[in-house]
Design a protein around this motif. Structure first.
Motif, PDB file in Angstrom:
ATOM      1  N   GLY A 281       0.822  -1.189   0.000  1.00  0.00           N
ATOM      2  CA  GLY A 281       0.000   0.000   0.000  1.00  0.00           C
ATOM      3  C   GLY A 281       0.857   1.240   0.000  1.00  0.00           C
ATOM      4  N   GLY A 282       0.213   2.362   0.267  1.00  0.00           N
ATOM      5  CA  GLY A 282       0.943   3.611   0.311  1.00  0.00           C
ATOM      6  C   GLY A 282       0.103   4.774  -0.157  1.00  0.00           C
ATOM      7  N   ARG A 283       0.786   5.895  -0.309  1.00  0.00           N
ATOM      8  CA  ARG A 283       0.091   7.161  -0.549  1.00  0.00           C
ATOM      9  C   ARG A 283      -0.239   7.339  -2.020  1.00  0.00           C
ATOM     10  N   TYR A 284      -1.443   7.866  -2.264  1.00  0.00           N
ATOM     11  CA  TYR A 284      -1.895   8.143  -3.633  1.00  0.00           C
ATOM     12  C   TYR A 284      -2.914   9.276  -3.587  1.00  0.00           C
ATOM     13  N   VAL A 285      -3.406   9.633  -4.767  1.00  0.00           N
ATOM     14  CA  VAL A 285      -4.437  10.669  -4.872  1.00  0.00           C
ATOM     15  C   VAL A 285      -5.644  10.027  -5.539  1.00  0.00           C
ATOM     16  N   ASN A 286      -6.834  10.150  -4.909  1.00  0.00           N
ATOM     17  CA  ASN A 286      -7.987   9.443  -5.475  1.00  0.00           C
ATOM     18  C   ASN A 286      -8.652  10.229  -6.606  1.00  0.00           C
ATOM     19  N   GLN A 287      -9.757   9.667  -7.133  1.00  0.00           N
ATOM     20  CA  GLN A 287     -10.418  10.230  -8.312  1.00  0.00           C
ATOM     21  C   GLN A 287     -10.824  11.683  -8.129  1.00  0.00           C
ATOM     22  N   ALA A 288     -11.124  12.074  -6.865  1.00  0.00           N
ATOM     23  CA  ALA A 288     -11.584  13.431  -6.605  1.00  0.00           C
ATOM     24  C   ALA A 288     -10.411  14.340  -6.244  1.00  0.00           C
ATOM     25  N   GLY A 289      -9.182  13.855  -6.408  1.00  0.00           N
ATOM     26  CA  GLY A 289      -8.021  14.675  -6.079  1.00  0.00           C
ATOM     27  C   GLY A 289      -7.713  14.724  -4.595  1.00  0.00           C
ATOM     28  N   GLU A 290      -8.337  13.842  -3.819  1.00  0.00           N
ATOM     29  CA  GLU A 290      -8.075  13.841  -2.373  1.00  0.00           C
ATOM     30  C   GLU A 290      -6.823  13.032  -2.058  1.00  0.00           C
ATOM     31  N   PRO A 291      -5.981  13.536  -1.125  1.00  0.00           N
ATOM     32  CA  PRO A 291      -4.831  12.734  -0.691  1.00  0.00           C
ATOM     33  C   PRO A 291      -5.305  11.534   0.108  1.00  0.00           C
ATOM     34  N   ALA A 292      -4.653  10.390  -0.111  1.00  0.00           N
ATOM     35  CA  ALA A 292      -5.098   9.161   0.552  1.00  0.00           C
ATOM     36  C   ALA A 292      -3.925   8.225   0.735  1.00  0.00           C
ATOM     37  N   THR A 293      -4.084   7.313   1.688  1.00  0.00           N
ATOM     38  CA  THR A 293      -3.154   6.202   1.796  1.00  0.00           C
ATOM     39  C   THR A 293      -3.959   4.980   2.233  1.00  0.00           C
ATOM     40  N   GLY A 294      -3.358   3.822   2.150  1.00  0.00           N
ATOM     41  CA  GLY A 294      -4.085   2.599   2.488  1.00  0.00           C
ATOM     42  C   GLY A 294      -3.259   1.397   2.128  1.00  0.00           C
ATOM     43  N   PHE A 295      -3.857   0.228   2.251  1.00  0.00           N
ATOM     44  CA  PHE A 295      -3.153  -0.986   1.830  1.00  0.00           C
ATOM     45  C   PHE A 295      -4.159  -2.072   1.474  1.00  0.00           C
ATOM     46  N   THR A 296      -3.664  -3.051   0.742  1.00  0.00           N
ATOM     47  CA  THR A 296      -4.431  -4.235   0.387  1.00  0.00           C
ATOM     48  C   THR A 296      -3.685  -5.461   0.866  1.00  0.00           C
ATOM     49  N   LEU A 297      -4.369  -6.367   1.546  1.00  0.00           N
ATOM     50  CA  LEU A 297      -3.781  -7.656   1.931  1.00  0.00           C
ATOM     51  C   LEU A 297      -4.323  -8.739   1.007  1.00  0.00           C
ATOM     52  N   TYR A 298      -3.470  -9.732   0.713  1.00  0.00           N
ATOM     53  CA  TYR A 298      -3.837 -10.796  -0.212  1.00  0.00           C
ATOM     54  C   TYR A 298      -4.071 -12.077   0.575  1.00  0.00           C
ATOM     55  N   LEU A 299      -5.263 -12.629   0.436  1.00  0.00           N
ATOM     56  CA  LEU A 299      -5.613 -13.803   1.231  1.00  0.00           C
ATOM     57  C   LEU A 299      -4.851 -15.053   0.805  1.00  0.00           C
ATOM     58  N   ASP A 300      -4.433 -15.116  -0.469  1.00  0.00           N
ATOM     59  CA  ASP A 300      -3.703 -16.316  -0.902  1.00  0.00           C
ATOM     60  C   ASP A 300      -2.368 -16.425  -0.162  1.00  0.00           C
ATOM     61  N   THR A 301      -1.634 -15.324  -0.048  1.00  0.00           N
ATOM     62  CA  THR A 301      -0.366 -15.364   0.685  1.00  0.00           C
ATOM     63  C   THR A 301      -0.602 -15.699   2.153  1.00  0.00           C
ATOM     64  N   LEU A 302      -1.631 -15.092   2.737  1.00  0.00           N
ATOM     65  CA  LEU A 302      -1.901 -15.349   4.156  1.00  0.00           C
ATOM     66  C   LEU A 302      -2.230 -16.819   4.389  1.00  0.00           C
ATOM     67  N   GLN A 303      -3.009 -17.399   3.487  1.00  0.00           N
ATOM     68  CA  GLN A 303      -3.349 -18.826   3.655  1.00  0.00           C
ATOM     69  C   GLN A 303      -2.118 -19.713   3.539  1.00  0.00           C
ATOM     70  N   ARG A 304      -1.214 -19.335   2.609  1.00  0.00           N
ATOM     71  CA  ARG A 304       0.008 -20.122   2.465  1.00  0.00           C
ATOM     72  C   ARG A 304       0.863 -20.047   3.722  1.00  0.00           C
ATOM     73  N   ALA A 305       0.844 -18.885   4.387  1.00  0.00           N
ATOM     74  CA  ALA A 305       1.769 -18.634   5.492  1.00  0.00           C
ATOM     75  C   ALA A 305       1.279 -19.169   6.825  1.00  0.00           C
ATOM     76  N   LEU A 306      -0.032 -19.264   6.981  1.00  0.00           N
ATOM     77  CA  LEU A 306      -0.562 -19.563   8.312  1.00  0.00           C
ATOM     78  C   LEU A 306      -1.003 -21.012   8.396  1.00  0.00           C
ATOM     79  N   PRO A 307      -0.745 -21.663   9.529  1.00  0.00           N
ATOM     80  CA  PRO A 307      -1.210 -23.044   9.698  1.00  0.00           C
ATOM     81  C   PRO A 307      -2.728 -23.058   9.842  1.00  0.00           C
ATOM     82  N   ALA A 308      -3.396 -23.965   9.084  1.00  0.00           N
ATOM     83  CA  ALA A 308      -4.853 -24.082   9.204  1.00  0.00           C
ATOM     84  C   ALA A 308      -5.204 -24.454  10.635  1.00  0.00           C
TER      85      ALA A 308
END
Lengths: 368, 368
Positions: A281-308
């Motif tokens: 994630g990180g800083r960007y500017v959205n469609q309305a020109g607003e400053p923003a930041t955030g992140f996305t987590l990927y469930l496939d990596t998390l499933q691979r990493a964590l014991p069921a």
């Protein structure tokens, strides 16, 4: 089944859902409220602003009602930006939004062959403060720790730092140099950077554990926008250090991959022994020109990493058991498997159906 | 936004997710394990068996990798049947599976204009027993009660009963009569049913509260398959009554709508004051020829029926508060909204951001 698409089976599918629940609970505890954009929307709205970067990865569909082209989302972040800029334009800023859902991609990548990926993430919109950059990183770390990620590494980048240096130096077409810096190709840098070569070489070397990297960056002579960006990185590192001295922080200032629409400090969340990153994630500017930041987590990596998670307490409730007894067992946290007809041997039937216990004479009997 | 597609906003989107979590927890407590089929698969696999009924509602996409047509699922039940018949073919029977996810439809219906619908449901596969029919209905009721549905009505149907009567009587083309029975059109029945008219009129009248309807059905002279189907309905009603005497049960034996692929007792779950049904289900045969039953719940109806949950305990944590204090508050169940820069008036800032309390001098201060 088409390439890159697959069925989630027990127990993994349930475990993925449990991870999402815990991530969303962590986001909620920091005040991030859930939004749920649709899986498809009109192409021109889906692929505007930060969505443009995903245009080549997006499936298209004709809408038989409007006769217009729609896109099947390949990323949720641009949709959240659109919601903030439209339906929630009057909500007080900064606005904290979270989401979880599926995205689809026309083609898989080498590191991530899946074409359907579960995502969960947050966006913090309407603020330029360094505390916002730090907040989303700290939240990402807290959420990943909450689902059981160990040895988390936060790798911080400033994909706009090298472009700012090149722009300030009046380099007309910086693309090739930015790519060379991204892949740390000293030869290519030396060939075309002219008098900037010593500065860019030093920039490439300012990589590694955050403290030494920041020190190396501080030693560079930077002006204008480049100096401002370096200072922002320094401030974000200091805020994270103060809140979570236990976190492993690394810096790679010229890393540029996957940060096509970003405008400031970006980051990847990863663990040394896990293939792929947990999220970015990180800083960007959205469609309305607003400053923003955030992140996305990927469930496939998390499933691979964590014991069921361990198998639950499955108890076989033989045919003819009063329904109220099974209901009481469920209320106590048991998973009841009801016998649908009389069995010759209840214990054998319980074992056959994967139960660890049998309900007999009003008692849970452990099965050997 | 295309017709029938919309953004879920706070607090509704979070509430929908919370409903799904509680439904899935109820399904899990009865031993139903989660599967997660993909949003898209090849058209021929998606639309085979029980999936055929949704062919006209399904969006198609070209897969650029295989050059084959794919479908965007309009229903999840056929996918779960496919999983049971392929990847889980060796799992012990009966197998209990659950799912939650989004489906997309080319066109909305009058009663449900949405083209993207959240579904959650279960399938109980590999058993013909009446206890299985009863189990899924009791589970549906327990799950809906768990999310707060009051005054639940279970409406039971046997969409194959009238066809069985007509088949036994040697009616060559029963379609028009089945449709007339479905809409309780006595005139049409009288015009074409001949000597069957008294029996079919009595069948149409065997509708209403379960006890009187079962009594009316028992008075009918039925043979062969029709008599077996009536007996199954009677047994299922008796099992439900025994387990949940508080449930409101109605019977409408000739109701046929939406039960295109069903082969036995079906049901709708609804509440008197709520538009649309919460869900429906019943007995069918899956792609591998296995007997099965199950149900699907619709999140749009549930959201309309249930009051959104109260605002959580949002507390404003002013800029400069030590991070560990905010962390401790979250651990205690607070939702912390962090100040990202110094505010002139912390209480005003807290109110502006929708907080009910302000963290001041180590205390949560209630805001008037």
């Amino acid at each position: 089944m088409p390439a890159g698409l697959s069925d989630g089976l027990p127990p993994e599918a349930g475990f993925e859902a449990a991870i999402v629940e815990r991530l969303m609970a962590a986001f909620g505890a920091w005040g991030y409220e859930r939004v749920k954009p649709p899986l498809i929307e009109f192409e021109d709205s889906l692929l505007s602003g930060p969505g443009e970067a995903m245009a080549a990865d997006t499936f298209r569909l004709m809408d038989p009602i409007s006769q217009r082209m729609m896109g099947l989302r390949a990323d949720i972040t641009p949709q959240v930006g659109r919601i903030a800029a439209s339906r929630l334009t009057n909500a007080p800023r900064p606005i904290r939004l979270s989401y979880a859902g599926q995205v689809l991609r026309v083609k898989g990548e080498q590191m991530r062959p899946e074409r359907q990926i579960g995502q969960a993430g947050v966006e913090l919109i309407g603020t330029t403060s360094a505390a916002a950059d730090a907040e989303v990183i700290l939240l990402g770390a807290e959420a990943l720790n909450a689902v059981g990620v160990q040895q988390l590494v936060v790798d911080l980048n400033v994909p706009t730092l090298a472009p700012a240096i090149l722009r300030d130096a009046g380099i007309a077409d910086p693309k090739a140099l930015i790519a060379a810096l991204d892949r740390k190709d000293m030869t290519a840098v030396r060939q075309s950077a002219g008098s900037l070569t010593p500065l860019l070489e030093a920039l490439i070397h300012a990589v590694g554990p955050a403290d030494t990297a920041i020190e190396a960056l501080n030693a560079l002579k930077l002006d204008g926008d480049a100096a401002i960006q370096r200072e922002r990185l320094r401030a974000v590192v200091a805020l994270i250090r103060a809140a979570r001295p236990d976190l492993t922080l690394t810096v790679d200032p010229t890393d540029h991959r996957g940060f096509e629409y970003h405008t400031g400090v970006t980051f990847s969340l990863l663990a040394p022994s896990v293939r792929g990153d947990f999220g970015r994630g990180g800083r960007y500017v959205n469609q309305a020109g607003e400053p923003a930041t955030g992140f996305t987590l990927y469930l496939d990596t998390l499933q691979r990493a964590l014991p069921a998670s361990a198998a639950p307490n499955r108890i076989f409730v033989p045919h003819g058991t009063p329904p109220a007894e099974a209901q009481r067992l469920r209320g106590e946290g048991w998973v009841t498997i009801q016998g649908l007809e009389a069995a010759k041997d209840d214990a054998a039937e319980a074992r056959r159906l994967g139960c660890t216990r049998l309900w007999r004479n009003g008692q849970p009997v452990e099965l050997k």
